[in-house]
Design a protein around this motif. Structure first.
Motif, PDB file in Angstrom:
ATOM      1  N   ARG A 168     -10.868  27.883  56.849  1.00 15.79           N
ATOM      2  CA  ARG A 168      -9.611  27.602  56.163  1.00 15.79           C
ATOM      3  C   ARG A 168      -9.187  26.166  56.448  1.00 15.79           C
ATOM      4  NH1 ARG A 168      -5.545  31.545  58.419  1.00 15.79           N
ATOM      5  NH2 ARG A 168      -4.431  29.733  59.198  1.00 15.79           N
ATOM      6  N   LYS A 194      -0.311  32.689  45.865  1.00 19.29           N
ATOM      7  CA  LYS A 194      -1.641  32.115  45.637  1.00 19.29           C
ATOM      8  C   LYS A 194      -1.639  31.300  44.351  1.00 19.29           C
ATOM      9  CE  LYS A 194      -4.235  35.942  47.673  1.00 19.29           C
ATOM     10  NZ  LYS A 194      -5.160  37.060  47.407  1.00 19.29           N
ATOM     11  N   LYS A 223     -15.152  24.989  47.376  1.00 22.73           N
ATOM     12  CA  LYS A 223     -14.477  26.274  47.588  1.00 22.73           C
ATOM     13  C   LYS A 223     -13.848  26.372  48.978  1.00 22.73           C
ATOM     14  CE  LYS A 223     -17.159  29.067  44.290  1.00 22.73           C
ATOM     15  NZ  LYS A 223     -16.266  28.905  43.140  1.00 22.73           N
ATOM     16  N   ARG A 225     -10.867  27.227  51.067  1.00 27.98           N
ATOM     17  CA  ARG A 225      -9.587  27.937  50.954  1.00 27.98           C
ATOM     18  C   ARG A 225      -8.540  27.100  51.662  1.00 27.98           C
ATOM     19  NH1 ARG A 225      -9.065  32.595  53.359  1.00 27.98           N
ATOM     20  NH2 ARG A 225      -8.197  33.904  51.717  1.00 27.98           N
ATOM     21  N   LEU A 250      -1.639  29.914  49.251  1.00 29.61           N
ATOM     22  CA  LEU A 250      -3.089  29.778  49.339  1.00 29.61           C
ATOM     23  C   LEU A 250      -3.633  29.225  48.023  1.00 29.61           C
ATOM     24  CD1 LEU A 250      -5.868  30.301  50.695  1.00 29.61           C
ATOM     25  CD2 LEU A 250      -5.793  32.595  49.709  1.00 29.61           C
ATOM     26  N   CYS A 252      -6.955  28.890  46.061  1.00 26.89           N
ATOM     27  CA  CYS A 252      -8.227  29.590  46.220  1.00 26.89           C
ATOM     28  C   CYS A 252      -8.915  29.799  44.879  1.00 26.89           C
ATOM     29  CB  CYS A 252      -7.974  30.937  46.895  1.00 26.89           C
ATOM     30  SG  CYS A 252      -6.866  31.993  45.929  1.00 26.89           S
ATOM     31  N   ASP A 253     -10.087  30.412  44.943  1.00 26.40           N
ATOM     32  CA  ASP A 253     -10.832  30.739  43.751  1.00 26.40           C
ATOM     33  C   ASP A 253     -10.049  31.758  42.916  1.00 26.40           C
ATOM     34  OD1 ASP A 253     -13.869  30.072  43.257  1.00 26.40           O
ATOM     35  OD2 ASP A 253     -13.385  31.985  42.288  1.00 26.40           O
ATOM     36  N   GLU A 256     -10.009  35.473  43.635  1.00 25.65           N
ATOM     37  CA  GLU A 256      -9.203  36.031  44.721  1.00 25.65           C
ATOM     38  C   GLU A 256      -7.808  36.436  44.257  1.00 25.65           C
ATOM     39  OE1 GLU A 256      -8.494  34.732  48.878  1.00 25.65           O
ATOM     40  OE2 GLU A 256     -10.133  33.356  48.479  1.00 25.65           O
TER      41      GLU A 256
END
Ligand code: ASP
Ligand code: MG
Length: 417
Positions: A168, A194, A223, A225, A250, A252-253, A256
């Motif tokens: 992370r 997110k 990628k 996070r 967050l 993120c992808d 997720e």
């Protein structure tokens, strides 16, 4: 046990008390058994001061010496934080970009990271040592210090996280996350739990100033996070050390993000100007004749709208540039008037670009229509529109910026919990 990069921006390390507070955030993660690399910015205001000194010394400064001077702010904070950590019993060592090394290209003042050798940092994690890395700087191919462009320590942090395969990358800042829009304009803005990399990239590029755009690009490619969270929260408050769900946003992808909203956020960029070329010859090569010279003059063109010609011979072209570049752009265009072949140029400054962003748009019809209807109901005139798969950008008069942001924020239900 996990491996974490913790990045602290200028306001988080503004004085010794705040640096001691940062040390407590780091201690919390170390005590939880994690391997930690910390990346720091210069104390707030320091880089501006250093930049001003280089200008004072020489207005046409040599970029290598500019870098030697402005990189020093981060050198100071990395050493101070290492000392503050040692003082509370943590084995810590500072690292300048050249010591790791973080290798960059030769574009002094706006260098890009090419390669980071994380092996020594990783070896020292094995000995229980925390690395405190000076952000914003690396080593150029000419063997001299290179800086990464303003705001570059975000990029240092994400790049280091990628290099050491961190679980992370936490970006600690003076806000507690990424919001659906600027809370100073719309107090009902909500913190996002997110946000997908691509959405964050649009938000950052379109005016949200939480992260350097380049850092989001890197996070997306590798990628990483990335959490945006506040350094002003009490380091030992309940939940602060929660590994899976720390407080903050967050990035993120998209996989997720299970419950994807249609629209995630509203961004805005001020100080846009519009330039229109009227009655251009509609023939192959006109666009190249307009935008080639503008690019050579380093003018950043954003929205471009060309009308389909009515009679097959003449058309109009409208585009936007930052207000600060209008005069230069007009000069360049008038200089190429014969090559381009237009009738008149018109321009207008003080415009604002408001953007609606969301990955959910890809699979929903009518998102743009709702924006246009809502703005029409408030009597806001639209000057230009551009769209991509995941965003709609609308150019309007600057006076309506706040009203437009609030209107769009509510149309997509972003102010409801
Ligand atoms: N100190 C540098 C700046 O002010 C880098 C950073 O803070 O990210 O631009
Ligand atoms: Mg910053």
């Amino acid at each position: 046990m996990a491996r974490i990069v913790m990045k602290f921006g200028g306001t988080s390390v503004a004085d010794m008390d705040r640096i001691r507070n940062v040390a407590r955030h780091v201690k919390r993660e170390v005590d939880a058994g994690h391997e930690v690399a910390v990346v720091v910015s210069a104390m707030s205001g320091k880089t501006n001061e250093l930049v001003a000194w280089t200008r004072d010394a020489s207005p046409m400064h040599d970029a290598r010496e500019y870098d030697a001077v402005v990189a020093s702010g981060e050198q100071v904070t990395s050493g101070l934080l290492a000392l503050a950590l040692q003082n509370i019993g943590i084995n810590a060592r500072s690292w300048q970009g050249w010591q790791i090394p973080i290798k960059t290209d030769n574009a002094h003042g706006a260098a890009r990271i090419l390669e980071i050798d994380g092996s020594e940092l990783i070896r020292r994690f094995g000995e229980g040592q925390v690395a405190v890395v000076a952000g914003f700087q690396g080593l150029g191919p000419d063997n001299r210090i290179a800086t990464l462009g303003r705001g570059g320590s975000d990029t240092s942090a994400v790049a280091i996280a990628a290099a050491i395969k961190a679980d992370r990358c936490d970006i600690y800042t003076d806000v507690d996350g990424v919001y659906t829009t600027d809370p100073r304009i719309e107090p009902k803005a909500k913190r996002l739990k997110k946000i997908a990399f691509e959405e964050m990239l649009e938000m950052a590029s379109l005016g949200a100033k939480v992260l350097q755009v380049r850092s989001v690009e890197l996070a997306m490619v590798f990628k990483v996070r990335t959490f945006v969270r506040s350094s002003f929260d009490d380091p030992d408050a309940p939940g602060m050390g929660d590994f899976l769900n720390p407080p903050g946003t967050l990035i993120c992808d998209e996989e997720e993000i299970l419950e994807q909203e249609v629209v995630t956020g509203i961004a805005y960029a001020k100080d846009e100007a519009q330039i229109s070329l009227r009655r251009l010859a509609d023939r192959p090569g006109v666009s190249a004749a307009i935008f080639g010279p503008l690019a050579e003059a380093h003018i950043n063109v954003d929205m471009i709208v060309q009308n389909i010609s009515e009679d097959g011979s003449k058309t109009d072209m409208t585009f936007t540039v930052p207000s600060t570049d209008v005069d230069k752009a007009l000069q360049v265009l008038n200089g190429s008037k014969d090559k381009i072949g237009f009738d008149v140029i018109q321009n207008e400054s003080g415009l604002v670009k408001v953007s609606v962003i969301g990955i959910g748009m890809r699979s929903h019809a009518g998102v743009a229509a709702s924006a246009f209807r809502a703005l029409a109901e408030k009597g806001i005139n639209i000057k230009a529109i551009t769209t991509s798969e995941i965003k709609i950008s609308i150019l309007i008069d600057g006076a309506y910026a706040e009203l437009a942001v609030r209107t769009l924020h509510s149309v997509y239900g972003l102010d409801k919990s």
